[in-house]
Motif scaffolding. Structure first.
Motif, PDB file in Angstrom:
ATOM      1  N   UNK A  11       0.742  -1.161   0.007  1.00 50.65           N
ATOM      2  CA  UNK A  11      -0.112  -0.015   0.120  1.00 50.65           C
ATOM      3  C   UNK A  11       0.895   1.175  -0.143  1.00 50.65           C
ATOM      4  N   UNK A  12       1.890   1.004  -0.172  1.00 47.99           N
ATOM      5  CA  UNK A  12       3.144   2.269  -0.009  1.00 47.99           C
ATOM      6  C   UNK A  12       2.791   3.432  -1.397  1.00 47.99           C
ATOM      7  N   UNK A  13       2.501   2.836  -2.320  1.00 48.54           N
ATOM      8  CA  UNK A  13       2.199   3.753  -3.377  1.00 48.54           C
ATOM      9  C   UNK A  13       0.845   4.420  -3.335  1.00 48.54           C
ATOM     10  N   UNK A  14      -0.225   3.956  -2.723  1.00 52.11           N
ATOM     11  CA  UNK A  14      -1.626   4.230  -2.473  1.00 52.11           C
ATOM     12  C   UNK A  14      -1.391   5.394  -1.353  1.00 52.11           C
ATOM     13  N   UNK A  15      -0.822   5.118  -0.383  1.00 49.27           N
ATOM     14  CA  UNK A  15      -0.451   5.829   0.806  1.00 49.27           C
ATOM     15  C   UNK A  15       0.156   7.259   0.229  1.00 49.27           C
ATOM     16  N   UNK A  16       1.336   7.178  -0.695  1.00 47.98           N
ATOM     17  CA  UNK A  16       1.934   8.323  -1.108  1.00 47.98           C
ATOM     18  C   UNK A  16       1.192   9.418  -2.180  1.00 47.98           C
ATOM     19  N   UNK A  17       0.324   8.412  -2.875  1.00 48.81           N
ATOM     20  CA  UNK A  17      -0.636   9.360  -3.670  1.00 48.81           C
ATOM     21  C   UNK A  17      -1.611  10.166  -2.704  1.00 48.81           C
ATOM     22  N   UNK A  18      -2.273   9.254  -1.797  1.00 54.36           N
ATOM     23  CA  UNK A  18      -3.116  10.007  -1.136  1.00 54.36           C
ATOM     24  C   UNK A  18      -2.641  11.052  -0.288  1.00 54.36           C
ATOM     25  N   UNK A  19      -1.481  11.047   0.326  1.00 50.25           N
ATOM     26  CA  UNK A  19      -0.946  11.965   0.786  1.00 50.25           C
ATOM     27  C   UNK A  19      -0.631  13.194   0.040  1.00 50.25           C
ATOM     28  N   UNK A  20      -0.206  13.125  -1.234  1.00 50.82           N
ATOM     29  CA  UNK A  20       0.198  14.102  -2.191  1.00 50.82           C
ATOM     30  C   UNK A  20      -1.220  14.880  -2.572  1.00 50.82           C
ATOM     31  N   UNK A  21      -2.383  14.167  -2.693  1.00 49.40           N
ATOM     32  CA  UNK A  21      -3.630  14.721  -2.878  1.00 49.40           C
ATOM     33  C   UNK A  21      -4.078  15.599  -1.769  1.00 49.40           C
ATOM     34  N   UNK A  22      -3.822  14.980  -0.667  1.00 46.75           N
ATOM     35  CA  UNK A  22      -4.458  15.526   0.544  1.00 46.75           C
ATOM     36  C   UNK A  22      -3.513  16.902   0.771  1.00 46.75           C
ATOM     37  N   UNK A  23      -2.287  17.028   0.213  1.00 45.09           N
ATOM     38  CA  UNK A  23      -1.531  18.327   0.414  1.00 45.09           C
ATOM     39  C   UNK A  23      -1.642  19.108  -0.631  1.00 45.09           C
ATOM     40  N   UNK A  24      -2.368  18.806  -1.490  1.00 43.32           N
ATOM     41  CA  UNK A  24      -2.917  19.860  -2.607  1.00 43.32           C
ATOM     42  C   UNK A  24      -1.724  19.640  -3.869  1.00 43.32           C
ATOM     43  N   UNK A  25      -1.000  18.514  -4.028  1.00 42.30           N
ATOM     44  CA  UNK A  25      -0.161  18.908  -5.104  1.00 42.30           C
ATOM     45  C   UNK A  25      -0.724  18.618  -6.247  1.00 42.30           C
ATOM     46  N   UNK A  26      -1.776  17.927  -6.456  1.00 43.43           N
ATOM     47  CA  UNK A  26      -2.487  17.877  -7.869  1.00 43.43           C
ATOM     48  C   UNK A  26      -3.351  18.959  -8.032  1.00 43.43           C
ATOM     49  N   UNK A  27      -3.187  20.257  -9.032  1.00 39.68           N
ATOM     50  CA  UNK A  27      -3.831  21.605  -8.903  1.00 39.68           C
ATOM     51  C   UNK A  27      -5.460  20.985  -9.276  1.00 39.68           C
ATOM     52  N   UNK A  28      -6.118  21.745  -8.762  1.00 40.62           N
ATOM     53  CA  UNK A  28      -7.763  21.523  -8.974  1.00 40.62           C
ATOM     54  C   UNK A  28      -8.379  23.067  -9.011  1.00 40.62           C
ATOM     55  N   UNK A  29      -9.347  23.146  -9.889  1.00 38.79           N
ATOM     56  CA  UNK A  29      -9.958  24.498  -9.781  1.00 38.79           C
ATOM     57  C   UNK A  29     -10.569  24.739  -8.455  1.00 38.79           C
ATOM     58  N   UNK A  30     -10.326  25.919  -8.010  1.00 33.87           N
ATOM     59  CA  UNK A  30     -11.163  26.263  -6.895  1.00 33.87           C
ATOM     60  C   UNK A  30     -10.551  25.516  -5.498  1.00 33.87           C
TER      61      UNK A  30
END
Length: 723
Positions: free
Chosen positions: A126-145
Motif C-alpha cells: 500500500x506504499x504507493x497508495x499512501x503516497x498518492x493519497x498524501x500528495x492529493x491531501x497536500x494539494x499537490x494535484x492542482x484543481x480548480x478552486x
C-alpha cells in the motif's frame, strides 16, 4: 494482535470472538463507500455525501486499529485525512481523488481478506497508495478552486462542533491535547432520561485510580448534568469510558471557561437536540484512539489510570470491540440490527430440505386419507386440511428466506463498468431497472459471472468510441441497461446497450472462415445464436478485455445448467439485447401432475396456460408427421408425451384426448396426455446428480405414494418443436 490490546486495557478479554462481526461490517462499509464515490458529483458535491464517505472510512479505521490490523488502519487513516479535507471544503474533489480512493478500497478488501484467512497469502503493498493519497491531501494535484494547503497531522482529530441550535453558534475551542498534561474541563451530559446515567459517569472517577477528579456544576436544564473535571486523559479516552453509560452524542467536553463564553441560545439548543448532527463529534467516532495498530500511535496514548482500572471499567472498554462505532447513522444501524439476523447459508439449506421432506410426508398423508369416510374421520381429515395449509405457508416463508433482491448483483457493475470504460476511453452510463426483483440465492451466485461477461461484452464490442457515436448522430455517452422482472414462474434479466449492434454479414463471414455450416437464408435469431459457438469471436484483434472467443459459449453453458435460456435480439447500428430467463427457485414449486399410460409427469404450474379435451378430428398432420391443433384461431404445435417418452401402453384401446397448453420462452405448445391428476407442491430433486441428464426433463420428485415422477422441462419441449 488481541494480546496487545488486552495488555493495554488491563483485561484478558478475547477480541477474536468479534473478528467476524468486524469483517462483515467492514465489507458493508467498503461497499457503501464505493457506491457513494461512484455517485459523487464532483462539480457539486454536497456535505452529506462527503460526510457519508468519511464516516465509512473512519469506521473501518477504528475497527482495524482496535483489532491490531495496522496495515488497514494506516491506509484508511490516510483516506480519512483526504476525505476530511474534502468535507471541510479545503480541497475541491477531482477524478484522481475518486480513483485513488476506489483503489484504496480494493486494497483494504484484500488486506482484510488476508487477515480473515489468518494471514495466509501475500500481503498487498500500500506504499504507493499512501503516497498518492498524501500528495492529493497536500494539494499537490492542482484543481480548480482548491488552493494547496498542508495536509492535516496524522493523529490530529477534527474539533468538535456544537449540537444544532435555533440560532447559529460558534464551535467551542478544541480540548484535544497531549496525553499526560493535566487539564481543567467542563463536561455536560444530556439530555438523559435517568439521573443514574450521569451518576454512573461520576462513579468512573471514583473507581478508576488516577483518572482525575470530578465535581458537580449547576445546570440550567433539569435533564442536563454539568461537571468540572481535572484529568490527564484525552477527550477520546473519556468518551470511550462514558460510552457504556451514555451515548457519545450526549457528551459535550469543553475547556474550563469556554462554556461560559457560549451563548444562552447554544445551551438551549443542546438541551433540545436529542443527538448531535452528522459530524458534531467526529473527534469521538471510531473505536478507541491510540489503540494497538493505530497509525502513529504512541505507547503513552492511554493514561496509566485506564490500564490499571477496575475490572468493571476495563471489561466494559474491552467489550466495546464488538459494538458498532458511535456514528450519526447509529440509530438506523441499531434498528437494522434489531430486525435482521445473520444465518449461515448451509443452515437455511438444511431448513429447506427439511421442509421439502415435510411436503412429501404431507402429500403421502393426503393421498392415504382419500378413501376415508368423512363422517367417521371428520376430525382427522380437518387436521390434515390444516396441515396442508400450514405446510404451504411454511414452505412459502422458508423459500422467501433464500430470495434476495437483484440489487445485490447489480451493485457490483457500476464500479466495474467505470474502470472498463476509462480503460477503453469510452463514456458509458449504467441504468438499472427492477433492482427489487427477488431471485433464489443459489441462482444469484451462479448468474453473476455470466452477467459480468455480458456487461463487459456490451462495453467493449457494443458501445462505440465517443467520436464515432457523435458522427453517427448518437449522444456521446453510451447507455447500458440492466433490468430484471418476473414473468410467470421465471425471472428475466436483460442486458441492453445502444451501441453498434451485431453485424449479420460479419458473423456469417466469420462462421464460414471457421468452417461452420451456415447459409444466407438463416433467420436473424439463428445467426445471432452463432456467437455462442465455442471459440467464436467477431473481434478484429485480441485485447486483455476480450476477443479470444472465450465467454459467450460459457455464458450459455452456465445458464443452461440453471435450467435457463438465453436469447439475443439486435439491430445493426441501434444496439443489442441479451435476455436471460431463469426459474425463480430450484427447491420447491407448484406443479400439475398428468398421467400418460401408467406414468405420471409433473408440469410446472407457472408454465401451464390452460387445458381442454380434444377430438382426433381437431388435430391436423402436416409435413414430416408434425401435428397442429387449432385453439381459438391460433395453430399450436402438438407434442404427444406418449411418443416423446416412449411410454408403454397396457390398454391399447385407450388414447390420449386431453391437451395441456404450456408456455415457455414466449411460445406455446399443446401437450397430449391421458388425464389430469391434480395440482400440488412438489420437491424438486436433481436428477442429473442422482442419475444422469435426461432430455426434456428438468428434475424429479417423490409422490405421496413413494413413486418417482419426472418434472418436464417445458422450455426444452418448446425448443424441440422449433427445431
Amino acid at each position: 494482535m488481541a494480546d496487545n490490546y488486552q495488555e493495554g486495557a488491563g483485561s484478558d478479554f478475547d477480541l477474536s470472538q468479534f473478528y467476524q462481526i468486524f469483517f462483515e461490517e467492514a465489507g458493508e462499509n467498503l461497499d457503501q463507500m464505493e457506491h457513494m464515490l461512484l455517485d459523487l458529483d464532483l462539480s457539486a458535491a454536497n456535505d452529506e455525501e462527503l460526510n457519508g464517505i468519511f464516516r465509512c472510512a473512519h469506521s473501518i479505521k477504528g475497527g482495524a486499529a482496535t483489532f491490531g490490523f495496522s496495515d488497514v488502519a494506516e491506509l484508511t487513516h490516510q483516506m480519512e485525512s483526504l476525505l476530511d479535507r474534502l468535507r471541510r471544503h479545503e480541497l475541491q474533489p477531482i477524478p484522481q481523488m475518486v480513483d485513488v480512493l476506489l483503489e484504496s478500497a480494493d486494497a483494504s478488501r484484500s488486506l482484510l481478506a488476508r487477515h480473515q484467512a489468518g494471514g495466509q497469502g501475500e500481503a498487498v503493498s500500500t506504499g504507493d497508495l499512501v503516497r498518492r493519497i498524501s500528495e492529493l491531501a497536500a494539494g499537490v494535484v492542482p484543481a480548480a478552486g482548491a488552493a494547496p494547503a498542508p495536509a492535516p497531522a496524522a493523529v490530529a482529530a477534527p474539533a468538535p462542533v456544537p449540537a444544532p441550535a435555533p440560532a447559529p453558534a460558534p464551535a467551542p475551542a478544541s480540548t484535544v491535547s497531549a496525553p499526560g498534561v493535566s487539564r481543567s474541563l467542563e463536561i455536560r451530559i444530556g439530555p438523559v432520561e435517568r439521573r443514574e446515567q450521569a451518576d454512573a459517569v461520576k462513579d468512573l472517577f471514583r473507581d478508576i485510580p488516577g483518572l482525575g477528579t470530578i465535581q458537580d456544576l449547576p445546570s440550567e436544564q433539569p435533564d442536563v448534568r454539568a461537571f468540572a473535571v481535572e484529568t490527564t486523559s484525552t477527550d477520546d479516552d473519556l468518551l470511550d469510558l462514558f460510552a457504556f453509560h451514555v451515548s457519545k452524542e450526549q457528551v459535550r467536553i469543553t475547556a474550563a471557561g469556554a462554556a461560559a463564553e457560549a451563548s444562552a441560545e447554544e445551551a438551549d439548543g443542546m438541551a433540545a437536540a436529542p443527538s448531535a448532527p452528522a459530524g458534531a463529534l467526529e473527534a469521538s467516532y471510531g473505536f478507541f484512539a491510540g489503540a494497538p495498530g493505530m497509525p502513529g500511535d504512541r505507547a503513552d496514548i492511554a493514561p496509566p489510570a485506564v490500564s490499571a482500572g477496575s475490572a468493571d471499567a476495563s471489561a466494559a472498554k474491552s467489550s466495546a470491540a464488538g459494538a458498532r462505532t458511535a456514528e450519526p447513522k447509529a440509530v438506523s444501524q441499531a434498528q437494522m440490527e434489531s430486525t435482521t439476523i445473520r444465518v449461515a447459508v448451509n443452515k437455511v439449506d438444511q431448513l429447506i430440505n427439511l421442509v421439502g421432506e415435510l411436503v412429501i410426508t404431507q402429500a403421502m398423508l393426503a393421498q392415504n386419507s382419500r378413501g376415508l369416510d368423512g363422517a367417521v374421520y371428520q376430525q382427522l381429515l380437518a387436521g390434515l386440511a390444516d396441515l396442508d395449509r400450514n405446510t404451504r405457508d411454511l414452505q412459502e416463508s422458508v423459500m422467501s428466506i433464500r430470495m434476495i433482491p437483484m440489487s445485490i448483483v447489480f451493485s457490483r457493475f457500476p464500479r466495474m463498468l467505470r474502470d472498463l470504460a476509462n480503460k477503453l476511453g469510452k463514456k458509458v452510463d449504467l441504468v438499472t431497472l427492477g433492482e427489487a426483483t427477488e431471485l433464489d440465492k443459489s441462482l444469484v451466485e451462479k448468474i453473476t459471472d455470466p452477467l459480468t461477461h455480458l456487461v463487459r461484452n456490451s462495453c467493449d464490442h457494443g458501445i462505440e468510441m465517443p467520436a464515432d457515436r457523435l458522427a453517427a448522430g448518437k449522444p456521446e455517452h453510451g447507455t447500458i441497461t440492466l433490468s430484471a422482472s418476473h414473468q410467470g414462474g421465471s425471472i428475466v434479466i436483460e442486458v441492453r446497450d445502444d451501441g453498434r449492434g451485431l453485424s449479420r454479414e460479419k458473423i456469417l463471414r466469420k462462421a464460414r472462415e471457421r468452417g461452420l455450416d451456415v447459409s444466407d437464408q438463416m433467420s436473424d435469431a439463428d445467426v445471432w445464436g452463432l456467437i455462442f459457438a465455442p471459440g467464436f469471436s467477431t473481434a478484429d484483434e485480441v485485447t486483455d478485455v476480450s476477443g479470444r472467443g472465450v465467454g459467450m459459449d460459457v455464458v450459455k453453458k452456465n445458464i443452461a445448467a440453471l435450467n435457463g435460456s438465453v436469447e439475443i435480439d439486435s439491430a445493426e447500428g441501434y444496439g443489442m439485447r441479451v435476455s436471460v430467463r431463469l426459474p425463480l427457485t430450484l427447491a420447491i414449486m407448484d406443479g400439475m401432475s398428468v398421467g400418460v399410460g401408467e406414468e405420471v409427469y409433473i408440469l410446472p404450474l407457472s408454465s401451464v396456460v390452460e387445458s381442454f379435451q380434444v377430438n382426433s378430428d381437431d388435430v391436423n398432420t402436416v409435413a414430416q408427421g408434425s401435428q397442429l391443433v387449432k385453439v381459438r384461431d391460433e395453430y399450436m404445435p402438438v407434442i404427444a408425451l406418449e411418443k416423446t417418452f416412449q411410454v408403454p401402453r397396457i390398454d391399447q384401446t385407450k388414447s390420449s384426448n386431453i391437451m395441456v397448453v404450456v408456455e415457455a420462452d414466449g411460445s406455446r405448445v399443446a401437450l397430449l396426455v391421458d388425464e389430469l391428476l391434480g395440482q400440488h407442491q412438489v420437491v424438486v430433486k436433481n436428477l442429473e446428480t442422482n442419475y444422469r441428464k435426461v432430455p426434456n426433463v428438468s428434475g424429479a420428485t417423490i409422490l405421496g405414494d413413494g413413486t418417482v415422477a419426472l418434472i418436464l422441462d417445458t422450455g426444452a419441449l418448446v425448443r424441440r418443436v422449433r427445431h
